[in-house]
Design a protein around this motif. Structure first.
Motif, PDB file in Angstrom:
ATOM      1  N   SER A  91       0.854  -1.190   0.000  1.00  0.00           N
ATOM      2  CA  SER A  91       0.000   0.000   0.000  1.00  0.00           C
ATOM      3  C   SER A  91       0.890   1.240   0.000  1.00  0.00           C
ATOM      4  O   SER A  91       2.063   1.176   0.389  1.00  0.00           O
ATOM      5  CB  SER A  91      -0.910   0.005   1.227  1.00  0.00           C
ATOM      6  N   LEU A  92       0.324   2.368  -0.404  1.00  0.00           N
ATOM      7  CA  LEU A  92       1.079   3.620  -0.483  1.00  0.00           C
ATOM      8  C   LEU A  92       0.244   4.757   0.072  1.00  0.00           C
ATOM      9  O   LEU A  92      -0.769   5.150  -0.518  1.00  0.00           O
ATOM     10  CB  LEU A  92       1.469   3.909  -1.938  1.00  0.00           C
ATOM     11  N   GLY A  93       0.650   5.294   1.227  1.00  0.00           N
ATOM     12  CA  GLY A  93      -0.027   6.434   1.833  1.00  0.00           C
ATOM     13  C   GLY A  93       0.859   7.663   1.771  1.00  0.00           C
ATOM     14  O   GLY A  93       2.014   7.616   2.201  1.00  0.00           O
ATOM     15  N   LEU A  94       0.346   8.765   1.235  1.00  0.00           N
ATOM     16  CA  LEU A  94       1.118   9.993   1.057  1.00  0.00           C
ATOM     17  C   LEU A  94       0.554  11.108   1.927  1.00  0.00           C
ATOM     18  O   LEU A  94      -0.652  11.364   1.913  1.00  0.00           O
ATOM     19  CB  LEU A  94       1.081  10.448  -0.407  1.00  0.00           C
ATOM     20  N   ILE A  95       1.414  11.759   2.692  1.00  0.00           N
ATOM     21  CA  ILE A  95       1.056  12.986   3.410  1.00  0.00           C
ATOM     22  C   ILE A  95       1.911  14.091   2.802  1.00  0.00           C
ATOM     23  O   ILE A  95       3.133  14.121   2.988  1.00  0.00           O
ATOM     24  CB  ILE A  95       1.302  12.859   4.922  1.00  0.00           C
ATOM     25  N   ILE A  96       1.291  14.978   2.048  1.00  0.00           N
ATOM     26  CA  ILE A  96       2.000  15.955   1.229  1.00  0.00           C
ATOM     27  C   ILE A  96       1.803  17.358   1.806  1.00  0.00           C
ATOM     28  O   ILE A  96       0.675  17.765   2.120  1.00  0.00           O
ATOM     29  CB  ILE A  96       1.485  15.923  -0.223  1.00  0.00           C
ATOM     30  N   GLU A  97       2.894  18.077   1.938  1.00  0.00           N
ATOM     31  CA  GLU A  97       2.826  19.460   2.409  1.00  0.00           C
ATOM     32  C   GLU A  97       2.403  20.386   1.265  1.00  0.00           C
ATOM     33  O   GLU A  97       2.905  20.264   0.139  1.00  0.00           O
ATOM     34  CB  GLU A  97       4.178  19.910   2.947  1.00  0.00           C
ATOM     35  N   GLU A  98       1.494  21.276   1.559  1.00  0.00           N
ATOM     36  CA  GLU A  98       1.097  22.293   0.587  1.00  0.00           C
ATOM     37  C   GLU A  98       2.341  23.041   0.077  1.00  0.00           C
ATOM     38  O   GLU A  98       3.210  23.411   0.862  1.00  0.00           O
ATOM     39  CB  GLU A  98       0.149  23.288   1.259  1.00  0.00           C
ATOM     40  N   GLY A  99       2.443  23.180  -1.242  1.00  0.00           N
ATOM     41  CA  GLY A  99       3.577  23.890  -1.827  1.00  0.00           C
ATOM     42  C   GLY A  99       4.641  22.988  -2.414  1.00  0.00           C
ATOM     43  O   GLY A  99       5.586  23.461  -3.049  1.00  0.00           O
ATOM     44  N   LEU A 100       4.524  21.667  -2.233  1.00  0.00           N
ATOM     45  CA  LEU A 100       5.493  20.755  -2.832  1.00  0.00           C
ATOM     46  C   LEU A 100       5.451  20.888  -4.347  1.00  0.00           C
ATOM     47  O   LEU A 100       4.379  20.895  -4.949  1.00  0.00           O
ATOM     48  CB  LEU A 100       5.186  19.306  -2.430  1.00  0.00           C
ATOM     49  N   ASP A 101       6.610  20.990  -4.965  1.00  0.00           N
ATOM     50  CA  ASP A 101       6.710  21.086  -6.411  1.00  0.00           C
ATOM     51  C   ASP A 101       6.176  19.797  -7.044  1.00  0.00           C
ATOM     52  O   ASP A 101       6.600  18.701  -6.682  1.00  0.00           O
ATOM     53  CB  ASP A 101       8.172  21.311  -6.806  1.00  0.00           C
TER      54      ASP A 101
END
Length: 335
Positions: A91-101
């Motif tokens: 499985s793949l869970g992503l927590i992405i910060e606003e502003g990531l290129d």
């Protein structure tokens, strides 16, 4: 800081192990969890299944030899593999910060796809969350993996016995030193993370040598020292490492001499330790060396007859000293 969480609680060494046993395990009663292995062996319809989960917060996200996507796949593959499993799905869970290129995100996802293909596993489910600026550091990833147990593969610390040989699959400390070099812009040359999937090597080992492989463990946080210390404590056996036989690349030897870092306690992401029957050790080593990710493997230690749960280092001069683990970490957020 007695009642506060510190970085040492996640470093993979003695403080970390104590935290898990004394604080976390008291709330969860599970035979599989109590084993504290890289993966849990569970039964579904009478079949042995291996299940693992891990989270990745490495800083920096990109480093020589890979990125957080490489780590997420290889780390999960390796946790199942050294536990005697043949991994199939992730499985793949992503927590992405606003502003990531977006281009950086696509580089990471491409790495995930390429490593999954290399390991022969399939990404079958996932989740994505985006948090406000400052709510994460670019991107965090969680992966879980599931696979089938390889027939008769039983790798547990209690299986090791006097005379067993300690075999390391290749040069140590490459990941930890490479990330340190990149994070602090040290400018040291020739360093590259060893991040790699190990499932093809471990599967070959278990299928050929079966119960002569008594224990395997991947050498991530806490490095070889942390892994052997945990095994020794669980098995109530002593282990001796020959310092001169521990495999290190020329670049890592130079870096640790400058930085004063102990390579035995530095993280790896493509290496494992195998504890094998002494009569089969040379044959195990020969098989390891047939793989690209095992070409630098070495026999570098022995399980002793004493039973204090300690790890000793035999110096080139023949003296022996007990291994003392660092209380903290050479480098936090290494994976």
């Amino acid at each position: 800081m007695k009642n506060k969480i510190t970085l040492a609680h996640g470093a993979g060494a003695e403080v970390s192990r104590g935290f898990i046993k004394k604080t976390l395990l008291k709330y969860f009663k599970s035979k599989s969890l109590a084993e504290l292995s890289d993966s849990a062996k569970i039964k579904i319809n009478s079949k042995d299944i291996l299940f693992t989960t891990d989270s990745y917060v490495v800083n920096p996200v990109f480093f020589p030899g890979g990125n957080i996507g490489d780590l997420a796949v290889c780390g999960t593959v390796n946790d199942i593999s050294v536990s005697g499993g043949d991994i199939k799905y992730i499985s793949l869970g992503l927590i992405i910060e606003e502003g990531l290129d977006l281009k950086e995100l696509e580089q990471i996802l491409k790495a995930v796809a390429l490593r999954a293909k290399e390991a022969g596993v399939e990404i079958v489910t996932g989740d994505t969350k985006v948090v406000e600026r400052g709510g994460a550091d670019k991107i965090f990833i969680n992966t879980s993996g599931i696979g089938q147990a390889i027939a008769d593969a039983t790798v547990k610390a209690r299986n090791i016995k006097k005379g067993d040989k300690i075999i390391v699959s290749g040069n140590l400390a490459e990941h930890g030193i490479s990330v340190m070099n990149e994070r602090h812009k040290l400018g040291l040359k020739g360093l590259k993370s060893d991040v790699a999937p190990l499932n093809k090597i471990t599967k070959a080992l278990f299928l050929k040598f079966d119960k002569d492989i008594h224990m395997t463990r991947d050498l991530t946080r806490g490095g070889l020292a942390g892994a052997l210390k945990e095994i020794a404590e669980q098995a109530k056996k002593d282990i001796e490492l020959e310092e001169s036989r521990v495999p290190l690349s020329k670049a890592v030897k130079g870096a640790v001499s400058i930085l004063g870092v102990d390579p035995l306690q530095t993280a790896n992401e493509g290496k494992f330790v195998c504890i094998a029957d002494a009569k089969k050790a040379e044959s195990v080593l020969k098989l390891l060396k047939t793989f690209a990710y095992g070409k630098d493997a070495k026999i570098c230690g022995t399980v002793l007859k004493t039973r204090k749960g300690r790890v000793y280092i035999k110096t080139p001069l023949g003296a022996s000293r007990a291994l003392a683990e660092h209380e903290g970490s050479n480098l936090p957020r290494i994976c």
